[in-house]
Write a protein that holds these residues in place. Structure first.
Motif, PDB file in Angstrom:
ATOM      1  N   SER A 116      11.215   9.762  -2.975  1.00  0.00           N
ATOM      2  CA  SER A 116       9.876   9.917  -3.844  1.00  0.00           C
ATOM      3  C   SER A 116       9.026   9.052  -3.108  1.00  0.00           C
ATOM      4  O   SER A 116       7.805   9.587  -2.890  1.00  0.00           O
ATOM      5  CB  SER A 116      10.183   9.336  -5.349  1.00  0.00           C
ATOM      6  N   ILE A 117       9.289   8.044  -2.432  1.00  0.00           N
ATOM      7  CA  ILE A 117       8.123   7.121  -1.808  1.00  0.00           C
ATOM      8  C   ILE A 117       7.936   7.892  -0.425  1.00  0.00           C
ATOM      9  O   ILE A 117       6.692   8.263  -0.207  1.00  0.00           O
ATOM     10  CB  ILE A 117       8.857   5.831  -1.419  1.00  0.00           C
ATOM     11  N   GLY A 118       8.976   8.625  -0.034  1.00  0.00           N
ATOM     12  CA  GLY A 118       8.767   9.471   1.467  1.00  0.00           C
ATOM     13  C   GLY A 118       7.867  10.455   1.155  1.00  0.00           C
ATOM     14  O   GLY A 118       7.003  10.952   1.915  1.00  0.00           O
ATOM     15  N   GLN A 119       7.670  11.050  -0.055  1.00  0.00           N
ATOM     16  CA  GLN A 119       7.042  12.311  -0.312  1.00  0.00           C
ATOM     17  C   GLN A 119       5.567  11.949  -0.504  1.00  0.00           C
ATOM     18  O   GLN A 119       4.610  12.899  -0.296  1.00  0.00           O
ATOM     19  CB  GLN A 119       7.231  12.954  -1.627  1.00  0.00           C
ATOM     20  N   VAL A 120       5.162  10.599  -0.387  1.00  0.00           N
ATOM     21  CA  VAL A 120       3.842  10.281  -0.392  1.00  0.00           C
ATOM     22  C   VAL A 120       3.423   9.107   0.834  1.00  0.00           C
ATOM     23  O   VAL A 120       2.420   8.545   0.572  1.00  0.00           O
ATOM     24  CB  VAL A 120       3.451   9.609  -1.622  1.00  0.00           C
ATOM     25  N   THR A 121       4.401   9.270   1.641  1.00  0.00           N
ATOM     26  CA  THR A 121       4.207   8.478   3.033  1.00  0.00           C
ATOM     27  C   THR A 121       3.237   8.874   3.919  1.00  0.00           C
ATOM     28  O   THR A 121       3.768  10.089   4.474  1.00  0.00           O
ATOM     29  CB  THR A 121       5.405   7.787   3.608  1.00  0.00           C
ATOM     30  N   PRO A 122       2.218   8.659   4.448  1.00  0.00           N
ATOM     31  CA  PRO A 122       1.482   9.189   5.342  1.00  0.00           C
ATOM     32  C   PRO A 122       2.288   8.843   6.950  1.00  0.00           C
ATOM     33  O   PRO A 122       3.170   7.893   6.801  1.00  0.00           O
ATOM     34  CB  PRO A 122       0.036   8.178   5.528  1.00  0.00           C
ATOM     35  N   PRO A 123       2.112   9.752   7.645  1.00  0.00           N
ATOM     36  CA  PRO A 123       1.265  10.702   7.994  1.00  0.00           C
ATOM     37  C   PRO A 123       1.907  12.156   7.425  1.00  0.00           C
ATOM     38  O   PRO A 123       0.894  13.035   7.331  1.00  0.00           O
ATOM     39  CB  PRO A 123       1.033  10.753   9.248  1.00  0.00           C
ATOM     40  N   VAL A 124       2.951  12.180   6.988  1.00  0.00           N
ATOM     41  CA  VAL A 124       3.542  13.646   6.696  1.00  0.00           C
ATOM     42  C   VAL A 124       3.578  13.950   5.313  1.00  0.00           C
ATOM     43  O   VAL A 124       3.372  14.830   4.889  1.00  0.00           O
ATOM     44  CB  VAL A 124       4.951  13.601   7.489  1.00  0.00           C
ATOM     45  N   GLY A 125       3.838  12.822   4.437  1.00  0.00           N
ATOM     46  CA  GLY A 125       4.161  12.792   3.095  1.00  0.00           C
ATOM     47  C   GLY A 125       3.220  14.287   2.383  1.00  0.00           C
ATOM     48  O   GLY A 125       2.116  14.285   2.176  1.00  0.00           O
ATOM     49  N   PRO A 126       4.229  15.077   2.059  1.00  0.00           N
ATOM     50  CA  PRO A 126       3.760  16.490   1.536  1.00  0.00           C
ATOM     51  C   PRO A 126       3.023  16.276   0.224  1.00  0.00           C
ATOM     52  O   PRO A 126       2.123  17.087   0.241  1.00  0.00           O
ATOM     53  CB  PRO A 126       4.866  17.317   1.569  1.00  0.00           C
ATOM     54  N   ASN A 127       3.414  15.207  -0.424  1.00  0.00           N
ATOM     55  CA  ASN A 127       2.663  15.382  -1.835  1.00  0.00           C
ATOM     56  C   ASN A 127       1.249  14.862  -1.505  1.00  0.00           C
ATOM     57  O   ASN A 127       0.256  14.949  -2.551  1.00  0.00           O
ATOM     58  CB  ASN A 127       3.440  14.395  -2.781  1.00  0.00           C
ATOM     59  N   LEU A 128       0.645  14.042  -0.483  1.00  0.00           N
ATOM     60  CA  LEU A 128      -0.421  13.695  -0.239  1.00  0.00           C
ATOM     61  C   LEU A 128      -1.343  14.826  -0.198  1.00  0.00           C
ATOM     62  O   LEU A 128      -2.461  14.881  -0.446  1.00  0.00           O
ATOM     63  CB  LEU A 128      -0.562  12.507   0.902  1.00  0.00           C
ATOM     64  N   TYR A 129      -0.983  15.956   0.639  1.00  0.00           N
ATOM     65  CA  TYR A 129      -1.673  17.017   0.864  1.00  0.00           C
ATOM     66  C   TYR A 129      -2.017  17.498  -0.388  1.00  0.00           C
ATOM     67  O   TYR A 129      -3.032  18.194  -0.579  1.00  0.00           O
ATOM     68  CB  TYR A 129      -0.872  18.000   1.946  1.00  0.00           C
ATOM     69  N   VAL A 130      -1.050  17.804  -1.354  1.00  0.00           N
ATOM     70  CA  VAL A 130      -1.340  18.488  -2.595  1.00  0.00           C
ATOM     71  C   VAL A 130      -2.348  17.651  -3.494  1.00  0.00           C
ATOM     72  O   VAL A 130      -3.101  18.047  -3.935  1.00  0.00           O
ATOM     73  CB  VAL A 130       0.032  18.392  -3.386  1.00  0.00           C
ATOM     74  N   ALA A 131      -1.967  16.026  -3.455  1.00  0.00           N
ATOM     75  CA  ALA A 131      -2.900  15.258  -4.058  1.00  0.00           C
ATOM     76  C   ALA A 131      -4.615  15.532  -3.574  1.00  0.00           C
ATOM     77  O   ALA A 131      -5.448  15.347  -4.330  1.00  0.00           O
ATOM     78  CB  ALA A 131      -2.381  13.816  -4.193  1.00  0.00           C
ATOM     79  N   ALA A 132      -4.549  15.452  -2.261  1.00  0.00           N
ATOM     80  CA  ALA A 132      -5.944  15.666  -1.636  1.00  0.00           C
ATOM     81  C   ALA A 132      -6.644  16.931  -1.898  1.00  0.00           C
ATOM     82  O   ALA A 132      -7.710  16.914  -2.345  1.00  0.00           O
ATOM     83  CB  ALA A 132      -5.802  15.474  -0.163  1.00  0.00           C
ATOM     84  N   ASP A 133      -5.747  18.101  -2.147  1.00  0.00           N
ATOM     85  CA  ASP A 133      -6.196  19.435  -2.519  1.00  0.00           C
ATOM     86  C   ASP A 133      -6.798  19.233  -3.685  1.00  0.00           C
ATOM     87  O   ASP A 133      -8.047  19.912  -4.198  1.00  0.00           O
ATOM     88  CB  ASP A 133      -5.222  20.351  -2.452  1.00  0.00           C
ATOM     89  N   ILE A 134      -5.824  18.865  -4.826  1.00  0.00           N
ATOM     90  CA  ILE A 134      -6.038  18.855  -6.144  1.00  0.00           C
ATOM     91  C   ILE A 134      -7.335  17.957  -6.375  1.00  0.00           C
ATOM     92  O   ILE A 134      -8.366  18.225  -7.133  1.00  0.00           O
ATOM     93  CB  ILE A 134      -4.950  18.422  -7.063  1.00  0.00           C
ATOM     94  N   GLY A 135      -7.528  16.530  -5.848  1.00  0.00           N
ATOM     95  CA  GLY A 135      -8.645  15.850  -6.022  1.00  0.00           C
ATOM     96  C   GLY A 135      -9.938  16.138  -5.090  1.00  0.00           C
ATOM     97  O   GLY A 135     -10.832  15.513  -5.223  1.00  0.00           O
ATOM     98  N   LYS A 136      -9.482  17.095  -4.509  1.00  0.00           N
ATOM     99  CA  LYS A 136     -10.930  17.666  -3.447  1.00  0.00           C
ATOM    100  C   LYS A 136     -11.342  16.305  -2.596  1.00  0.00           C
ATOM    101  O   LYS A 136     -12.626  16.065  -2.679  1.00  0.00           O
ATOM    102  CB  LYS A 136     -11.951  18.054  -4.392  1.00  0.00           C
ATOM    103  N   VAL A 137     -10.423  15.619  -2.183  1.00  0.00           N
ATOM    104  CA  VAL A 137     -10.778  14.542  -1.257  1.00  0.00           C
ATOM    105  C   VAL A 137     -10.109  14.701   0.450  1.00  0.00           C
ATOM    106  O   VAL A 137      -9.479  15.493   0.192  1.00  0.00           O
ATOM    107  CB  VAL A 137     -10.481  13.042  -1.606  1.00  0.00           C
ATOM    108  N   LYS A 138     -10.830  14.208   1.231  1.00  0.00           N
ATOM    109  CA  LYS A 138     -10.149  14.217   2.561  1.00  0.00           C
ATOM    110  C   LYS A 138      -8.856  13.407   2.422  1.00  0.00           C
ATOM    111  O   LYS A 138      -8.585  12.428   1.938  1.00  0.00           O
ATOM    112  CB  LYS A 138     -10.905  13.466   3.437  1.00  0.00           C
ATOM    113  N   PHE A 139      -7.963  14.083   3.189  1.00  0.00           N
ATOM    114  CA  PHE A 139      -6.474  13.504   3.501  1.00  0.00           C
ATOM    115  C   PHE A 139      -6.372  11.962   3.834  1.00  0.00           C
ATOM    116  O   PHE A 139      -5.946  11.004   3.521  1.00  0.00           O
ATOM    117  CB  PHE A 139      -5.795  14.320   4.486  1.00  0.00           C
ATOM    118  N   GLU A 140      -7.498  11.989   4.925  1.00  0.00           N
ATOM    119  CA  GLU A 140      -7.698  10.279   5.522  1.00  0.00           C
ATOM    120  C   GLU A 140      -7.988   9.268   4.295  1.00  0.00           C
ATOM    121  O   GLU A 140      -7.405   8.244   4.365  1.00  0.00           O
ATOM    122  CB  GLU A 140      -8.695  10.255   6.447  1.00  0.00           C
ATOM    123  N   GLU A 141      -8.760   9.694   3.323  1.00  0.00           N
ATOM    124  CA  GLU A 141      -9.300   9.098   2.029  1.00  0.00           C
ATOM    125  C   GLU A 141      -8.069   8.699   1.362  1.00  0.00           C
ATOM    126  O   GLU A 141      -7.912   7.474   0.814  1.00  0.00           O
ATOM    127  CB  GLU A 141     -10.573   9.609   1.537  1.00  0.00           C
TER     128      GLU A 141
END
Length: 173
Positions: A116-141
């Motif tokens: 679960s932690i790995g799913q939100v760990t940058p730089p790859v964490g796939p759930n971060l891309y989903v969260a960035a898309d849903i929140g309409k924010v940049k991945f870096e932010e």
């Protein structure tokens, strides 16, 4: 429920929704099937046993092995979905854990938390891309804002890993 109770889904959209659901379910089942076959091959060819022997030759210290397991599963969580990682890696890790007398329930909690932690760990964490898309924010932010949460999650992981009572407290003796 979407048609009759919430009235958000029309009968005309039902066919498309069912098709999309079947497609997603099929992809998940295909991943699980392939991971299961891979796990079976590892076991049948003795690769899992060889890897167990190799790991135990590396160290017979329970705490060092738990640290290594954490690193492996954190990395796996960054690049694989949880189901596939569990199907592929548990047949390798379980004999090692049993040999070192690690409680299987504690191991399960450790593995799931790692993934679960790995799913939100940058730089790859796939759930971060989903969260960035849903929140309409940049991945870096989102990565920047994730750091404190990630550090607290890693601290919780260390506590659960090295204080077994935290993950075993609800189990009757």
């Amino acid at each position: 429920m979407g048609i009759f109770i919430y009235k958000e889904l029309r009968l005309a959209e039902l066919k498309e929704t069912l098709f999309s659901t079947a497609k997603t379910t099929g992809m998940i089942l295909l991943i699980i099937m392939n991971a299961g076959i891979f796990s079976w091959v590892l076991t049948q060819q003795g690769i899992a046993a060889s890897l167990t022997e190799m790991a135990l030759a590396l160290t017979d210290n329970k705490y060092i092995m738990l640290f290594i397991i954490n690193i492996v599963f954190l990395c796996a969580g960054c690049v694989m979905d949880n189901t596939s990682a569990l199907y592929i890696l548990v047949p390798i890790i379980m004999p090692i854990a049993k040999a070192l007398d690690i409680n299987m329930i504690q191991l399960g909690v450790i593995l799931v938390l790692n993934l679960s932690i790995g799913q939100v760990t940058p730089p790859v964490g796939p759930n971060l891309y989903v969260a960035a898309d849903i929140g309409k924010v940049k991945f870096e932010e989102i990565c920047h804002r994730m750091v404190p949460l990630l550090l607290m999650s890693l601290l919780a992981l260390l506590c659960i890993t090295y204080i077994p009572a935290l993950s075993l407290c609800l189990i009757p003796s």
